[in-house]
Design an enzyme around this catalytic site. Structure first.
Site, PDB file in Angstrom:
ATOM      1  N   ASN A  74       0.879  -1.168   0.000  1.00 18.41           N
ATOM      2  CA  ASN A  74       0.000   0.000   0.000  1.00 18.41           C
ATOM      3  C   ASN A  74       0.919   1.220   0.000  1.00 18.41           C
ATOM      4  O   ASN A  74       1.498   1.556   1.026  1.00 18.41           O
ATOM      5  CB  ASN A  74      -0.900  -0.017   1.242  1.00 18.41           C
ATOM      6  N   TRP A  75       1.031   1.830  -1.172  1.00 18.41           N
ATOM      7  CA  TRP A  75       1.945   2.977  -1.281  1.00 18.41           C
ATOM      8  C   TRP A  75       1.418   4.192  -0.532  1.00 18.41           C
ATOM      9  O   TRP A  75       2.149   5.147  -0.328  1.00 18.41           O
ATOM     10  CB  TRP A  75       2.142   3.355  -2.754  1.00 18.41           C
ATOM     11  N   LYS A  76       0.141   4.193  -0.183  1.00 21.78           N
ATOM     12  CA  LYS A  76      -0.506   5.380   0.398  1.00 21.78           C
ATOM     13  C   LYS A  76      -0.268   6.577  -0.544  1.00 21.78           C
ATOM     14  O   LYS A  76      -0.155   6.375  -1.747  1.00 21.78           O
ATOM     15  CB  LYS A  76      -0.010   5.619   1.827  1.00 21.78           C
ATOM     16  N   HIS A  91      -9.523   1.486   4.847  1.00 22.56           N
ATOM     17  CA  HIS A  91      -8.252   1.637   5.562  1.00 22.56           C
ATOM     18  C   HIS A  91      -8.476   2.565   6.756  1.00 22.56           C
ATOM     19  O   HIS A  91      -9.263   3.513   6.673  1.00 22.56           O
ATOM     20  CB  HIS A  91      -7.184   2.204   4.619  1.00 22.56           C
ATOM     21  N   GLU A 114      -6.866   4.934   7.832  1.00 20.47           N
ATOM     22  CA  GLU A 114      -6.641   6.354   7.538  1.00 20.47           C
ATOM     23  C   GLU A 114      -7.873   6.972   6.893  1.00 20.47           C
ATOM     24  O   GLU A 114      -8.162   8.158   7.093  1.00 20.47           O
ATOM     25  CB  GLU A 114      -5.388   6.494   6.647  1.00 20.47           C
ATOM     26  N   GLU A 165      -5.417  -4.645  10.587  1.00 19.96           N
ATOM     27  CA  GLU A 165      -4.383  -3.630  10.779  1.00 19.96           C
ATOM     28  C   GLU A 165      -4.647  -2.882  12.083  1.00 19.96           C
ATOM     29  O   GLU A 165      -5.455  -1.932  12.096  1.00 19.96           O
ATOM     30  CB  GLU A 165      -4.392  -2.634   9.616  1.00 19.96           C
ATOM     31  N   GLY A 209       2.624   2.426  10.780  1.00 19.16           N
ATOM     32  CA  GLY A 209       3.594   3.515  10.624  1.00 19.16           C
ATOM     33  C   GLY A 209       4.322   3.876  11.907  1.00 19.16           C
ATOM     34  O   GLY A 209       5.004   4.900  11.971  1.00 19.16           O
ATOM     35  N   SER A 245       3.451  -1.988  10.339  1.00 20.64           N
ATOM     36  CA  SER A 245       4.898  -2.075  10.582  1.00 20.64           C
ATOM     37  C   SER A 245       5.474  -3.448  10.255  1.00 20.64           C
ATOM     38  O   SER A 245       6.401  -3.921  10.902  1.00 20.64           O
ATOM     39  CB  SER A 245       5.239  -1.669  12.023  1.00 20.64           C
ATOM     40  N   GLY A 253       2.890  -1.102   4.230  1.00 15.23           N
ATOM     41  CA  GLY A 253       2.959   0.322   3.923  1.00 15.23           C
ATOM     42  C   GLY A 253       4.383   0.729   3.591  1.00 15.23           C
ATOM     43  O   GLY A 253       4.887   0.496   2.491  1.00 15.23           O
ATOM     44  N   GLY A 254       5.063   1.320   4.561  1.00 13.07           N
ATOM     45  CA  GLY A 254       6.399   1.892   4.356  1.00 13.07           C
ATOM     46  C   GLY A 254       7.371   0.967   3.643  1.00 13.07           C
ATOM     47  O   GLY A 254       8.085   1.400   2.724  1.00 13.07           O
TER      48      GLY A 254
HETATM   49  P1  13P Z   1       3.069   0.469   7.623  1.00 17.12           P
HETATM   50  O1  13P Z   1       3.549  -0.836   7.051  1.00 17.12           O
HETATM   51  O2  13P Z   1       3.814   1.655   7.100  1.00 17.12           O
HETATM   52  O3  13P Z   1       2.984   0.426   9.122  1.00 17.12           O
HETATM   53  O4  13P Z   1       1.573   0.658   7.086  1.00 17.12           O
HETATM   54  C1  13P Z   1       0.687  -0.382   7.226  1.00 17.12           C
HETATM   55  C2  13P Z   1      -0.549  -0.048   6.468  1.00 17.12           C
HETATM   56  O5  13P Z   1      -1.307   0.822   6.851  1.00 17.12           O
HETATM   57  C3  13P Z   1      -0.801  -0.784   5.216  1.00 17.12           C
HETATM   58  O6  13P Z   1      -2.081  -0.519   4.735  1.00 17.12           O
END
Ligand code: 13P
Length: 249
Positions: A11-13, A96, A98, A167, A173, A211, A232-233
């Site tokens: 997930n590049w966000k 998600h 967010e 999640e 994050g 994470s 994510g990251g």
């Molecule tokens: P991180 O891997 O950066 O913690 O993000 C997880 C996430 O929200 C994937 O959708």
């Protein structure tokens, strides 16, 4: 035991750019030889066409980060499932944390988005997860079950076609991953809830996200009800993402 290949989805966000995407996708595609699991990247909508071209002929699957619950019409700024389908999208993240947190998305809206995706042959990745306050108050199970219940209720017998992503909000994050045992405990709750709704619950892919990285992926993925990861990251760095993919054999 679950009965499918593992799924690793990036997930590049709201990250990326033409040049950075080009380098990242080329490196990921080059590293995907003989991959045992399914791999996808969920990219910002303006880059779907670019990534669709870059992945052409490779096993890399394309995903979106959201989808409208509506079919078409006067919904400024929204992107429909049919539009995503035009660009070869196979997965769409819905709900998600967010989007729930910053865009006020409710359990019902998330369930409706999942339905819109399914109607166009796109697999929704339905995200659930508790906040730190909810965990500390002992409400984790209640929260994730309420979130998944809306998707089950709205999608009926199609529910075995969705992907679920657990999640925990406190792990996103933050570098603070759920332990494999903490994650498995919640995944088992979600699996049991799916079993009550469909005879195909073992077929449902339940991802862990929060994470997840090259160092902790193998121990999380070794849990019986953890069928993959939503990253994510670490999905923004080809080497890290490929290490997680390698751990998903
Ligand atoms: P991180 O891997 O950066 O913690 O993000 C997880 C996430 O929200 C994937 O959708």
């Amino acid at each position: 035991m679950t009965t499918h290949k593992k799924l690793i989805a990036g997930n590049w966000k709201m990250n990326g750019g033409i040049a950075a995407n080009d380098a990242l996708v080329r490196a990921v595609v080059a590293g995907l030889q003989d991959t045992a699991c399914t791999v996808a990247v969920c990219v910002p909508a303006p880059y779907l066409a670019q990534v669709q071209m870059l992945r052409h002929g490779s096993p890399l699957e394309l995903g979106a980060q959201d989808v409208s619950s509506h079919e078409q019409g006067a919904f400024t700024g929204e992107v429909s499932a049919a539009m995503l389908k035009d660009f070869g999208v196979r997965y769409a993240i819905v709900g998600h944390s967010e989007r729930r947190q910053y865009h006020g998305e409710t359990d019902q809206l998330v369930a409706d988005k999942a339905r819109a995706a399914l109607a166009h042959g796109i697999t929704p990745i339905v995200c659930v997860g508790e906040t730190l306050a909810e965990r500390e108050a002992g409400h984790t199970e209640e929260v994730v079950k309420r979130q998944l219940a809306a998707a089950i209720h709205t999608n009926g017998h199609c529910i075995s076609e969705i992907v679920v992503a657990y999640e925990p909000v406190w792990a996103i994050g933050t570098g603070r991953t759920a332990t494999p045992e903490q994650a498995q405990q919640v995944h088992a709750v979600l699996r049991a809830q799916l079993r009550a709704a469909t005879e195909h619950a073992e077929r449902v892919v339940i991802l862990y996200g929060g994470s997840m990285n090259a160092a902790n992926a193998a121990s999380l993925l070794a849990q019986p009800d953890i069928d993959g990861g939503l990253i994510g990251g670490a999905s923004l760095k080809a080497a890290d993402f490929l290490q997680i993919i390698a751990a998903a054999r």
